[in-house]
Design a protein around this motif. Structure first.
Motif: not given
Length: 804
Positions: A629-633, A638-646, A657-660, A701-707
């Motif tokens: 939530e509230d993380s920049p997407r 175009c890959g720029k900072c998103a302002e809307y979600e559909c 979720l990237e497609s929204t 982008r924010l990533y988690l690694e498999l442990s």
């Protein structure tokens, strides 16, 4: 920090050497991290004893002199440090090898002699190949050209064959001089011989003829004179066998009559004489030693250290050099031959050590017959081990001891064991190089009474990562149960610490935890019945340790793990965890309020009875940008900072979720299409610092690694675990019940196995291979378990876990 700056504060502190790798907590200073690893052999100044018994320390590291490291104060467990005097500490600064520093620090006798060294003392110079040469100390001082610490300037009275005089040694020491460190200086005692070869006793045929005849004649005559009276323990007989001194003037070993008899019966006779000759000796018959067949001279070379202790009676047996024995070593039973018995420098003088040459193969902790760079015998690499002689048993007698060492299915037997209890802070297992050196049987957590669900989960959580370590150290508060500290102690000191230090935990130690969980939690059957990992996590983490939830959702709910709830997509033949996670969050209409330090994801299946997908491909690097939530997407177009979600555009302009997510211009263009005219986009909340980013700057982008991946097949849990951090870290497979000895009264054998192909099966290339595969039976065993039996995936954020 240079030597002069650091030397100003030396007199104010106590001095220590780290005897192993230790995790420290930052107290104050300029270092940016709160946890640091103190490496073996590092030098420590202790400025204060804290209330909990730990030390407030500073580190001196000549290889890393940045001020953030050296000007930071840390909290450290004193039990992981070796105390040394100020002068020895000065000397050790010059010693570059961490192992050499520790070797010197633990040898109290050597340190006592070394701190009394002065200019003019006669010493031995130890060359790099450990040969000794007589020398005299000319100076002891810091030498700027060589770096920090105190150095020894020696004049060599005997020169090594490869000696080359340097300009600086000639300037500082004079002719035949050499500049060296403490680890190449050995104090000379007044009775030291000049010939290093006299450290051994050698025999030849003629000397044995003369000396044995004299000694045994004297012994037999003495016994015949006293056969009618009791032999007093004070009656002594001088027994000397020496090539260098056949007249028996020196090097005398004194035995009483009883010792001589035992000595001949158990040690000397089996090593030198035939059985027929032995029987004559014991019947007091005269022997003509000229008629005896002797072994080769090489067989009769015995070190002084051995000659003073021919045998040792332990475990109801008389053990001597040459015995074939079985030995407990690293939770294994190994076969070998005793090559030496005696005391080792730096250990308790009352502790008798046996040097054993292994007959059943090498061991990764073995040597070639050396211990702390001192040679006791010769053998092939990794074939020599040094163990307490009480761990040795004559061949075929160890079966009487197994019941007291390895657990059975009898709880009373488990309670009789003496498990390893390790207090303090022990860091995760650290692998350098080949992972095979820590793998094998009796590695990991030993299974017992359906404990695999718990064994696999604990191993995944604690063996190679510290992301869950907050569970081990949070202080008790008013909301915790009265047994909170006992549960935490058992988990930390009897399971996690032994696992990390010894790479093995006995089933008896795990049973202690299981009994506490059974008693204190709402879940029954934890000591004997089959359970699932999430039941264990609920019992231990949520109900008893009352830990802070790992996941915080914007719905107001908190959780310790996340169950994937999805509808089956028939178009997805082999879904990835990334796809399923995004589908689940989209379907549930929730977001995480913050990036978690750990994320435990439960696959869409129900135990062993139902699997939504036949195969699931775990994702090595999980992108969680769009579920925070509230993380920049990023705008999906175009890959720029998103302002809307559909949300109605899910899957139409991309995947997941990237497609929204859209910026305003792209949102306007995309929704001109007649299929999307009636969509209702919502405004995204963007952190202020990202609204001012230039348009050309990429959105992070924010990533988690498999442990770890916990798997289940036919009611049995196993796990794949990443042995470290980073993309290059190796993977292993762990099974707490990989093998078994015995039936009802037997015990399970845990095992760790390297998995070098693990990354391949989770790669794009591996996915292409799986797509063309028509029969899962063609998969290798580990690949099949990983892809077909995945039950729970554990992810971690190396960045976030540093602050938790």
């Amino acid at each position: 920090m240079n030597w002069n700056e650091y030397n100003d504060t030396l007199s104010l502190s106590c001095y220590y050497v780290a005897k192993e790798n230790i995790l420290m907590n930052r107290i104050s200073g300029e270092c940016s991290t709160n946890i640091k690893l103190l490496m073996l052999g590092m030098l420590v100044q202790a400025n204060e004893i804290l209330a909990d018994g730990s030390l407030r320390i500073r580190i001196f590291d000549s290889k890393n002199n940045d001020k953030d490291w050296n000007k930071t104060e840390w909290r450290c467990d004193v039990n992981k440090l070796i105390s040394v005097s100020s002068i020895i500490w000065h000397y050790l600064i010059a010693v570059s090898s961490p192992q050499e520093r520790v070797k010197i620090a633990i040898d109290n006798v050597y340190c006592d002699n070394a701190k009394n060294l002065k200019v003019g003392n006669k010493v031995w110079y130890l060359s790099p190949d450990r040969n000794k040469y007589k020398a005299v100390i000319k100076k002891i001082e810091p030498i700027q050209e060589f770096g920090p610490g105190f150095y020894f300037c020696l004049e060599l009275l005997e020169k090594p064959d490869d000696y080359h005089e340097s300009l600086i040694s000639k300037k500082l020491c004079g002719p035949n001089g050499i500049v060296t460190r403490l680890n190449h200086v050995l104090p000379r005692r007044p009775d030291d011989t000049d010939d290093t070869e006299k450290n051994k006793l050698k025999f030849n045929k003629q000397d044995i003829d003369e000396t044995l005849t004299k000694q045994l004649d004297g012994f037999l005559n003495l016994t015949s004179k006293n056969n009618d009276k009791k032999i007093n323990q004070d009656d002594k007989l001088i027994c000397n066998i020496s090539l260098d001194n056949p007249d028996n003037s020196n090097n005398k070993n004194i035995y009483n009559i009883k010792e001589i008899n035992e000595h001949l019966n158990e040690a000397l006779v089996p090593k030198i004489l035939h059985q027929s000759t032995k029987s004559k000796i014991l019947s007091n018959d005269k022997i003509n030693f000229k008629n005896i067949d002797y072994p080769s001279i090489d067989d009769l070379v015995v070190e002084k250290k051995e000659s003073s202790r021919w045998n040792k009676r332990v475990n109801g047996q008389c053990l001597y050099v040459g015995n074939s024995i079985e030995v407990f070593f690293g939770s294994e039973i190994r076969c070998g031959i005793i090559r030496w018995i005696g005391n080792l420098p730096g250990l308790n003088p009352e502790k008798i050590i046996a040097a054993v040459e292994l007959k059943d193969g090498p061991h990764y902790e073995g040597t070639d017959g050396t211990y702390n760079n001192i040679r006791y015998f010769n053998c092939q690499p990794n074939r020599a081990i040094f163990v307490d002689i009480n761990q040795c048993y004559l061949t075929n007698t160890i079966k009487h001891v197994r019941d007291f060492v390895l657990p059975t299915n009898d709880d009373d037997n488990l309670d009789r064991l003496k498990p390893s209890v390790i207090s303090g802070i022990v860091g995760p297992i650290c692998i350098k190089g080949d992972i095979e050196k820590i793998c094998g049987k009796y590695r990991g957590i030993q299974g017992h009474h359906n404990s695999c669900y718990l064994d696999a989960t604990l191993f995944s959580m604690f063996a190679f990562t510290c992301v869950f370590d907050s569970l081990l150290f949070r202080p008790r508060n008013e909301y915790d149960c009265p047994e909170y500290e006992e549960v935490q102690r058992v988990l930390r000191e009897e399971i996690v610490n032994p696992l990390r230090k010894n790479i093995f935990v006995e089933a008896s130690q795990v049973m202690k935890l299981r009994k506490l969980l059974e008693k204190l939690s709402s879940i029954s059957g934890l000591t004997s019945e089959e359970k699932d990992p999430e039941e264990f996590l609920t019992s231990l983490v949520a109900q008893i340790l009352n830990a802070e939830p790992f996941l915080k959702l914007n719905s107001g709910q908190n959780a310790y793990h996340y169950q994937l709830f999805v509808e089956k997509d028939d178009d997805l033949k082999i879904p990835t965890v990334q796809q399923l996670l995004e589908q689940s969050f989209f379907t549930s209409n929730v977001r995480l309020k913050e990036v978690p330090s750990c994320l435990i994801i439960q696959m869409p299946r129900f135990g062993k009875s139902y699997k939504m997908y036949q195969k699931i491909q775990p994702t090595l690097l999980l992108d969680v940008t769009d579920i925070i939530e509230d993380s920049p997407r990023q705008c999906t177009v175009c890959g720029k900072c998103a302002e809307y979600e559909c949300k109605e555009c899910y899957g139409q302009c991309g995947d997941g979720l990237e497609s929204t997510a859209f910026c305003y211009p792209c949102l306007k263009n995309v929704h001109q299409h007649e299929k999307r005219i009636n969509h209702k986009p919502t405004v995204l909340s963007i952190p202020e610092e990202f609204t001012i980013l230039p348009s050309h700057c990429p959105v992070p982008r924010l990533y988690l690694e498999l442990s770890a991946v916990v798997c289940i097949e036919t009611s049995h849990y196993v796990s794949f675990v990443k042995c470290g951090s980073g993309s290059e870290a190796p993977w292993c497979f762990f099974d707490s019940m990989a093998d078994r000895i015995g039936e009802q009264n037997g015990y399970n054998i845990p095992e760790m196995v390297p998995c070098p192909t693990f990354p391949y099966w989770l790669s794009e290339e591996g996915a292409n291979y799986l797509a063309d595969l028509t029969d899962d039976r063609q998969l290798p065993e580990h690949a099949k378990r990983l892809l077909c039996d995945a039950y729970m995936c554990m992810y971690q954020s190396p960045e976030v876990m540093m602050y938790k």
